[in-house]
Design an enzyme around this catalytic site. Sequence first.
Site, short mmCIF file in Angstrom:
data_model
loop_
_atom_site.label_atom_id
_atom_site.label_comp_id
_atom_site.label_asym_id
_atom_site.label_seq_id
_atom_site.Cartn_x
_atom_site.Cartn_y
_atom_site.Cartn_z
N CYS A 7 0.87 -1.18 0.00
CA CYS A 7 0.00 0.00 0.00
C CYS A 7 0.90 1.23 0.00
CB CYS A 7 -0.99 -0.02 1.18
SG CYS A 7 -0.27 0.17 2.82
N ARG A 13 -3.29 -0.92 5.38
CA ARG A 13 -3.83 -1.99 4.53
C ARG A 13 -2.87 -3.14 4.31
NH1 ARG A 13 -5.32 1.78 -0.36
NH2 ARG A 13 -3.39 2.72 0.40
N ASP A 123 -8.37 3.27 1.73
CA ASP A 123 -7.39 3.60 2.76
C ASP A 123 -8.15 4.16 3.96
OD1 ASP A 123 -5.32 4.46 4.36
OD2 ASP A 123 -4.24 5.47 2.75
#
Length: 155
Positions: A7, A13, A123
Amino acid sequence: MRVLMVCLGNICRSPMADGWLRQKAKSLDLSIVVDSAGTANYHTGEKPDHRMRKLSLEYGVSIDELRARQFTIADFDNYDIIFAMDKSNAKNILHLARNDQDKQKVRLFLNELYPNQDLEVPDPYYGTEQNFKEVIELLERATDAFLKNNQLIEK
């Protein structure tokens, strides 16, 4: 099999996706090496976001031992599959690819759950606790889909 989750900052994440796949591989006695990285170096050396760590434990997954690191070109050599959490990070990874072989390793993680839809893992960094929970649950489902799609567990 060696899998890298990627990420932006490697604190929300990708460490959670890393945690789910590590836990499931261990519990199923699968030979999968898992790691995570970020395309940016904002948080290098830091633990995952405190909210993600706290909530992940509620789901039975510890990510406390993970530390953020930046994606490097060497990751193309060290991993068979490189999962990007979103299109922007996939683009950043592909920009570093040296050849078609490198490019073929890069995939969007949610395509495991929703084939060919090119959906992104949102996100949660600037979001609420509920946003973090939704991401955790989404990553769990995508992890299960990955294991099934690669015939590592029964469908």
